[in-house]
Design an enzyme around this catalytic site. Structure first.
Site, PDB file in Angstrom:
ATOM      1  N   THR A  59       0.824  -1.206   0.000  1.00 11.03           N
ATOM      2  CA  THR A  59       0.000   0.000   0.000  1.00 11.03           C
ATOM      3  C   THR A  59       0.856   1.252   0.000  1.00 11.03           C
ATOM      4  OG1 THR A  59      -0.060   0.264   2.417  1.00 11.03           O
ATOM      5  CG2 THR A  59      -1.668  -1.234   1.427  1.00 11.03           C
ATOM      6  N   ASP A  60       0.302   2.322  -0.549  1.00 16.16           N
ATOM      7  CA  ASP A  60       0.882   3.630  -0.302  1.00 16.16           C
ATOM      8  C   ASP A  60       0.534   4.012   1.138  1.00 16.16           C
ATOM      9  OD1 ASP A  60       2.171   6.062  -0.655  1.00 16.16           O
ATOM     10  OD2 ASP A  60       1.295   6.392  -2.635  1.00 16.16           O
ATOM     11  N   PHE A  61       1.157   5.082   1.621  1.00 10.66           N
ATOM     12  CA  PHE A  61       0.988   5.492   3.023  1.00 10.66           C
ATOM     13  C   PHE A  61      -0.467   5.906   3.273  1.00 10.66           C
ATOM     14  CE2 PHE A  61       1.258   7.728   6.898  1.00 10.66           C
ATOM     15  CZ  PHE A  61       2.450   7.428   7.513  1.00 10.66           C
ATOM     16  N   GLY A  62      -1.192   5.067   4.037  1.00 12.16           N
ATOM     17  CA  GLY A  62      -2.569   5.392   4.359  1.00 12.16           C
ATOM     18  C   GLY A  62      -3.562   5.097   3.263  1.00 12.16           C
TER      19      GLY A  62
END
Length: 899
Positions: free
Chosen positions: A281-284
């Site tokens: 995942t990307d951050f968040g």
């Protein structure tokens, strides 16, 4: 959850040791405690396949260890993302580097180079080389430095097609065209993974703007467009480079978040494209536990909200099956084995500074694109020029991207540095005039019809110099004693990811000092900070002026004690102007601006505010007047202008900020021998281009930008870059489907379908100012004698066809040309008016000629049939065009597709 990892010590015993003093942190190799796992463990048998090794290791893992492998340990090591090792089984760490144009500083420190790395040109500049071999050179530097700084995973390259010129991250990606995008991405991934570093291709998928990116941004796009445009580079990297990892993006796709989207992750990525690596995942960017793991997200990074304890609980509760966990773990382990993470050493080591700097320069020399050259004005004749004026506040520092792509350079050479070096060599004097103010993050919200109030018309309360006195308060209402008082060049307040806080960010790529976040002011975003700017405004001419306040938060502007702008009481980005103000030349007006960050736009952008103005046509600020004087006294003027671009924010307008247009027009008016260098990634407009004889597109040039520019300006190297994106004439002349992201609609309809970029200009009948593929040379080329293979089979039989042309260099110096092959519409199918199908970059000596062969294959003549879930090659005749850009096609032929 039972702790199963050592958060600080890696498989090779690497850790960060604290010392004394600012430069005392060094990376030290220590002796790790013996692990239960050893070379004798069955999964360490290198004669087995990656799949066999992964299965053996999976069988030895507990459920807790499996879930831990899927859950990041943010902050546990100096990395952008981090997975600590599972030492009981000898599972190495996964230290992940923020990177595309180099390794971003995230706390790692080397003895000789501290937290610096080679700042390569932006990825868009790499694409401007139109040279897959250069992509290998570039990726080799980045991958080597990933290992040299102790990372096993490279969070890059980016492959998002650049469909929107307002996008703040356009320069991080390669191109608006899927063919060129793939041609750059594939060798990049191959070279990274050949060096035993996992490449993480991002951002999957249809991620084309920053506005609403962490919330309700919803890309509404049909399956054919996804397959033919937005996933094309992923397909190529999977098929040709064995891509190890993919990062799911922030946005929704057709109403479903990317990281839990079964259609894009399972159906397209896994089943149609055949991806065998792992998805992180990307951050968040993850929003669920069950939906994400079902869809195929294997690793949560940056946050630990939905995997970790939440995932373990979901398994124990029966909401998630162990089989789904095993599926994700096998993907991660198999990739780690396949790319050699278990079998190689990632202990940090010294960077080859000069060697890698030389590659950065070579790439940038090949990227710089000559857009216009009347006269010709270039190259400069170093033997005949006695004086040069270098103009532009940002000519003193190489241009760089903001956000996670910013790299702290090992050294840097600006345009001014390089021109002064050249002046010392040739005996020419070099004058420097600032002309305008340095760009910063707040300039991204400058509106089309105004510009930031220049520092040269502002005076602080006391002392000398330009700017205003700024008092910062650790509260929202300017009460008590200020926590900090200093002179600011302009009213350009910006805290958060782009402006300098939190600590993860900095004022990337800018020489303007960050807006402070005061001690005691509370966490960024809670509104507990305010600032008051005071001093004088000096009108450069008599006439009507309009002051404008733009940003988010609450602000008031007072002139001579009268409230002239009230930007209060409303959330979101605002743009509030004064009534026309009649000012007198030379008169000082008391200026007071009060701002409080009480209305954050989003969590990462708690406060941003810019004071703008529109001034009479004859209002020439003192800094511009100084530039005019320097230009008039010189043989040649070189004006350097740039944008500021960053992750997390889109541009409000497509103009060049900081009064660039007035500066350019004033300088060329004083000296017709003016060259303009534009450093930008976005599709900036250049309404001044007809007024100047020569324009160079520099993109964001990396740490050797100055030397590369000087070598092109003086003709040491022939300019060989070609545009990887289109540049519009104006904001009113954009193709169908392009909308300003600030229009406050999170539903982004990709109404252009396949017609992204130049395809959209052609389909809309709109002329760009500078077209995709455009790029001039200092010599002259002729392309003729087109021969195209007549036949290709729709199924079976002959599946390739050649396009051959003769390329001649008819000029008097060596040079480089890019021969571009475009196909017209497919028979009987709604298709783009033109699409790039192949290209060749060819270097020829003066008077030389060469036959150029470009192979086209069946896929170039095919389209994705969403109903049948397959590629279909329609039978009939397809036009073939050869040219120098998407709007400059010189030769035409045809290929007949037979049953």
């Amino acid at each position: 959850m039972t702790a199963v990892r050592s958060a600080r010590v890696g498989r090779k015993g690497r850790r960060i040791a604290a010392g004394v003093g600012a430069a005392a942190l060094v990376v030290t190799a220590l002796t790790a405690s013996p692990s239960v796992a050893a070379v004798g463990d069955p999964w360490m048998n290198t004669s087995l396949t990656p799949d066999q090794r992964a299965i053996l290791l999976l069988q030895a893992m507990t459920l807790e260890e499996k879930v831990e492998l899927m859950s990041g340990d943010q902050g546990a090591a100096p990395a952008a993302f981090y997975n600590a090792p599972i030492e009981r089984l000898g599972i190495p760490e996964l230290s992940m580097a923020d990177a595309t144009p180099g390794i971003a500083s995230r706390g790692w420190v080397l003895p000789d180079t501290a937290d610096t790395a080679t700042a390569m040109p932006a990825n868009l500049a790499l694409a401007a080389t139109w040279d897959p071999a250069r992509a290998r050179d570039y990726a080799g530097v980045v991958a080597d430095e990933a290992r040299q700084t102790g990372h096993e995973v490279l969070l890059g390259p980016n492959s998002d097609p650049t469909r929107n010129p307002f996008w703040g991250r356009q320069a991080e990606s390669a191109s608006e065209d899927p063919q060129l995008n793939s041609a750059i991405v594939v060798p990049y991934v191959q070279e990274v993974q050949a060096r035993n570093v996992i490449a993480d291709l991002k951002h999957y998928t249809a991620y084309t703007q920053e506005t609403y990116r962490g919330g309700d941004q919803n890309a509404i796009v049909d399956e054919r467009t996804l397959r033919e445009v937005h996933t094309a580079a992923y397909e190529a990297a999977i098929a040709q480079a064995g891509l190890g990892s993919v990062m799911c993006s922030f946005n929704k796709i057709n109403g479903v978040y990317s990281c839990e989207n079964e259609s894009t992750l399972n159906d397209i990525l896994r089943e149609q494209l055949g991806f065998q690596g792992f998805v992180l995942t990307d951050f968040g960017a993850i929003h669920s536990t069950e939906a994400s793991i079902v869809a195929g997200t294997d690793l949560e990074t940056g946050t630990r909200s939905f995997y970790g304890d939440a995932l373990l609980a979901a398994v124990n509760d029966g909401r998630v099956s162990v089989e789904l966990v095993d599926r994700a773990v096998l993907r991660i382990l198999r990739t780690m084995f396949a790319i050699g993470i278990f079998d190689n050493d990632y202990t940090p080591s010294a960077l080859p500074v000069e060697e890698h700097g030389a590659v950065a320069r070579e790439v940038q020399e090949d990227a710089i694109t000559l857009l216009k050259n009347d006269g010709p004005a270039l190259p400069l004749d170093g033997t005949a020029i006695d004086s040069i004026a270098v103009v532009g506040a940002d000519a003193t520092i190489p241009s760089a991207l903001g956000g996670s792509a910013y790299v702290q350079p090992t050294y840097e050479v600006s345009l001014l540095d390089a021109m002064r070096e050249r002046g010392r060599e040739t005996g020419a004097s070099v004058r420097y005039a600032q002309g305008n103010d340095p760009v910063n993050g707040a300039n991204m919200i400058e509106t089309l019809d105004m510009t930031a109030v220049p520092s040269s018309v502002l005076r602080p309360e006391r002392g000398i110099g330009d700017g205003l006195t700024a008092r910062y308060y650790p509260n929202a209402d300017w009460t008590g004693a200020p926590g900090l008082t200093r002179t600011e060049r302009q009213v350009a307040y910006d805290v958060g990811f782009i402006g300098g806080q939190p600590a993860f960010a900095s004022l990337y790529g800018s020489q303007v000092q960050p807006t402070p976040t005061l001690s005691g002011a509370g966490p960024a975003g809670n509104g507990d900070q305010s600032v008051r700017y005071t001093g004088d405004l000096v009108a450069p001419s008599t006439g009507a002026y309009v002051l404008g306040a733009t940003g988010w938060g609450d602000a008031r502007v007072y002139l001579d004690g009268t409230l002239v702008v009230d930007m209060t009481g409303t959330d979101g980005r605002r743009d509030v102007r004064s009534a026309p103000l009649q000012l007198t030349a030379g008169q000082e007006y008391d200026l007071r601006v009060e701002y409080t960050q009480t209305r954050p736009l989003v969590g990462l952008q708690p406060g941003t505010f810019l004071l703008q103005w529109s001034a009479p046509a004859d209002a020439v600020p003192p800094s511009v007047a100084d530039a005019v004087e320097a230009a008039a006294a010189s043989d040649v003027a070189v004006v350097y202008v740039r944008t500021y671009e960053s992750e997390e924010r889109d541009m409000v307008s497509l103009k060049l900020p900081q009064n660039a247009e007035q500066l350019i027009r004033a300088v060329v008016g004083a000296n017709p021998n003016t060259v303009v260098v534009v450093s930008a990634g976005s599709g900036v407009i250049m309404p001044w281009a007809d007024a100047v004889p020569a324009v160079l597109m520099n993109y964001f040039g990396g740490q050797e930008e100055g030397h590369a520019l000087a070598s092109i300006l003086f003709g040491d190297e022939d300019p060989s870059g070609h545009l990887p994106v289109s540049y519009p004439v104006s904001e009113d002349a954009l193709p169908v489907g392009v909308q300003n992201p600030w229009l406050d609609d999170p539903n982004v309809e990709f109404t252009e379908g396949l017609n992204v970029g130049y395809r959209g200009y052609l389909a809309s009948g709109v002329d760009p100012q500078f077209a995709f593929g455009h790029g001039l040379s200092y010599t002259e080329f002729v392309i003729d004698r087109l021969r195209v293979g007549n036949n290709i089979r729709a199924t079976g039989g002959q599946d390739t066809v050649d396009a051959r042309v003769r390329l001649r260099n008819v000029g008097d110096r060596d040079g480089t040309e890019v021969v571009q092959v475009y196909l017209g519409p497919l028979p009987g199918v709604d298709s783009p008016p033109l699409k790039l199908a192949g290209f060749a970059k060819v270097e020829l000596g003066a008077g030389d000629r060469q036959q150029v062969r470009i192979e086209l294959d069946r896929r170039d003549f095919s389209y994705w049939d969403a109903d049948a879930d397959q590629w279909v090659t329609p039978v009939g005749q397809v036009p073939v065009y050869i040219g120098r850009s998407a709007v400059d096609v010189e030769l035409a032929g045809a290929v007949r597709v037979r049953p």
